[in-house]
Structure formats: structure tokens, C-alpha cells
Design an enzyme around this catalytic site. Structure first.
Site, mmCIF file in Angstrom:
data_model
loop_
_atom_site.group_PDB
_atom_site.id
_atom_site.type_symbol
_atom_site.label_atom_id
_atom_site.label_comp_id
_atom_site.label_asym_id
_atom_site.label_seq_id
_atom_site.Cartn_x
_atom_site.Cartn_y
_atom_site.Cartn_z
ATOM 1 N N ARG A 1 0.822 -1.212 0.000
ATOM 2 C CA ARG A 1 0.000 0.000 0.000
ATOM 3 C C ARG A 1 0.855 1.261 0.000
ATOM 4 O O ARG A 1 0.302 2.363 -0.014
ATOM 5 C CB ARG A 1 -0.865 0.000 1.255
ATOM 6 C CG ARG A 1 -2.366 -0.116 0.950
ATOM 7 C CD ARG A 1 -3.031 -0.256 2.258
ATOM 8 N NE ARG A 1 -4.412 -0.010 2.368
ATOM 9 C CZ ARG A 1 -5.329 -0.968 2.491
ATOM 10 N NH1 ARG A 1 -5.002 -2.224 2.350
ATOM 11 N NH2 ARG A 1 -6.569 -0.657 2.742
ATOM 12 N N ARG B 1 -9.662 6.912 4.445
ATOM 13 C CA ARG B 1 -9.060 5.760 3.755
ATOM 14 C C ARG B 1 -8.764 6.102 2.296
ATOM 15 O O ARG B 1 -7.726 5.714 1.756
ATOM 16 C CB ARG B 1 -10.005 4.543 3.843
ATOM 17 C CG ARG B 1 -10.107 3.994 5.268
ATOM 18 C CD ARG B 1 -11.276 3.046 5.435
ATOM 19 N NE ARG B 1 -11.148 1.835 4.660
ATOM 20 C CZ ARG B 1 -12.176 1.033 4.348
ATOM 21 N NH1 ARG B 1 -13.398 1.342 4.747
ATOM 22 N NH2 ARG B 1 -11.987 -0.051 3.663
ATOM 23 N N ARG C 1 -22.168 -2.069 1.148
ATOM 24 C CA ARG C 1 -21.470 -3.212 1.750
ATOM 25 C C ARG C 1 -21.805 -3.323 3.249
ATOM 26 O O ARG C 1 -22.066 -4.409 3.752
ATOM 27 C CB ARG C 1 -19.950 -3.045 1.557
ATOM 28 C CG ARG C 1 -19.120 -4.112 2.257
ATOM 29 C CD ARG C 1 -17.747 -4.227 1.642
ATOM 30 N NE ARG C 1 -16.750 -3.375 2.285
ATOM 31 C CZ ARG C 1 -15.498 -3.252 1.851
ATOM 32 N NH1 ARG C 1 -15.088 -3.900 0.791
ATOM 33 N NH2 ARG C 1 -14.637 -2.476 2.477
#
Ligand code: AMP
Length: 193
Positions: free
Chosen positions: A88, A150, A127
Site C-alpha cells: 500500500r 481511507r 457493503r
């Protein structure tokens, strides 16, 4: 087959990873899942990671690199793996490259999921609702506020990986906004199986 799925949260990496696991018979290595398990188990890594994860920030590179280094040594990962959510940062990618080189292993594919960021918040909300409807616990970071952090972490720290892998000639892309089955087919096309 050793591959990396790259893309922002909510891009569909996890969904496609599950299908790849079934088709290729290699494990999905999700650092997010491993960290959540560590948080639940209350391990030292989990204790360190919890606060960062809850607010949508990244966990330090050395922590996740250590987790992956241990995980790829397990027998089920010997014939390959699908990395979901790792690397990441460029530093993680460099450590991972060094790790593979040391073991004489190579990376077969890096697949980036291109998405329309404006639609991702809706996906995350969906979700969370679906998870709740199944009676499963909803991820604390699957809410619009934390999601913004995020996404910001993705833009700043993870997006440079597209350039990193593209310069190495390893980057392939799929349109992550297409229906799930179409994305699956696009990935099959890239992998040739
Ligand atoms: P994910 O399930 O991939 O969305 O990850 C959930 C959270 O775990 C992220 O928001 C980070 O806090 C942490 N995390 C997962 N993978 C990594 C990684 N490779 N590097 C740093 N933090 C990570």
C-alpha cells in the site's frame, strides 16, 4: 501464480480475490483481514494497529511487511498467492520486491482496479448494509467519514504504486466499475486463464 490486486477501498479487490482463489487454488492474502484478526485476538500487532485502522490511517510499513513475510512462508502460499491490500506504499512494494528477490521468486501480475471515486462511498454504504443484513458485524471503518480518510490515504500513499509497477512494466488495469462478472472476465483475459 503470484499476483497483486491494486485499487482503492471498495474497488472490488476482495470480491475478485475470492473468485481467483476458487479458480486458481491459491490463497488470498489480505493484510486488512490479517490485521482485523490480530485486533480481535488482542495480539501486540492488533493493539498497535487498532486505533490507526479505526480512523482509516495506514498501519506502519514494518508491521505489514513482517506479516506478509511470515505469511508467504506458510505451505499453502508456496505455489502462489493473491495479495489484496498489500503493498500500500512504495516502501512496502520495495520491501516486497527485495523479499521475493531473496527467495528467487517472481511476481506474475499486478492488476489495478480503475474506479470512479465518487461512486465508492455508495458501494461502502451498501457493503455495510449487506453485512448487517447477514447478521455479521459491520467493519468500524466502513462508514462515510472514515472512508474519506481511507480514500485520502489511498491517493497519497498507494496511488504512486501505479507508477512504480508501470515503470517496471508489470501493471495491467481493469475497469472496476463494470459488473462483477465482466471484471472477472477481464482478469481472466489478463492472466490468460
Ligand atoms: P482493508 O481491509 O484492505 O481495507 O484494510 C483495512 C485497514 O487495515 C486499512 O485502512 C489500514 O488501516 C490497514 N491496512 C491493511 N493493509 C495495509 C497495508 N498494506 N499497509 C498499511 N495498512 C494496512
Amino acid at each position: 501464480m503470484r499476483m497483486i490486486l491494486l485499487g482503492p477501498p471498495g474497488a472490488g479487490k476482495g470480491t475478485q480475490a475470492v473468485r481467483l482463489v476458487e479458480r486458481l487454488g491459491i490463497p488470498q492474502l489480505s493484510t486488512g483481514d490479517m490485521l482485523r484478526a490480530a485486533v480481535t485476538a488482542g495480539t501486540p500487532v492488533g493493539v498497535k494497529a487498532k486505533e490507526l485502522m479505526d480512523r482509516g490511517d495506514l498501519v506502519p510499513d514494518d508491521v505489514v511487511v513482517g506479516i506478509i513475510a511470515d505469511r508467504i512462508e506458510l505451505p499453502d502460499a508456496k505455489s502462489g498467492f493473491i495479495l489484496d491490500g498489500f503493498p500500500r506504499t512504495v516502501a512496502q512494494a520495495e520491501s516486497f520486491d527485495a523479499m521475493l528477490a531473496e527467495k528467487g521468486l517472481k511476481l506474475d501480475a499486478v492488476i489495478e482496479f480503475k474506479v470512479n471515486e465518487a461512486e465508492l462511498v455508495d458501494r461502502i454504504v451498501k457493503r455495510a448494509k449487506e453485512t448487517e443484513a447477514r447478521g455479521e458485524p459491520v467493519r468500524k471503518d466502513d462508514n462515510p467519514d472514515v472512508f474519506k480518510t481511507r480514500l485520502e490515504a489511498y491517493r497519497k500513499q498507494t496511488a504512486p504504486l501505479s507508477v512504480y509497477y508501470s515503470e517496471k512494466g508489470q501493471l495491467k488495469t481493469v475497469d472496476g466499475m463494470k459488473p462483477i462478472d465482466e471484471v472477472t472476465e477481464a482478469i481472466k483475459g489478463i492472466l490468460g486463464r
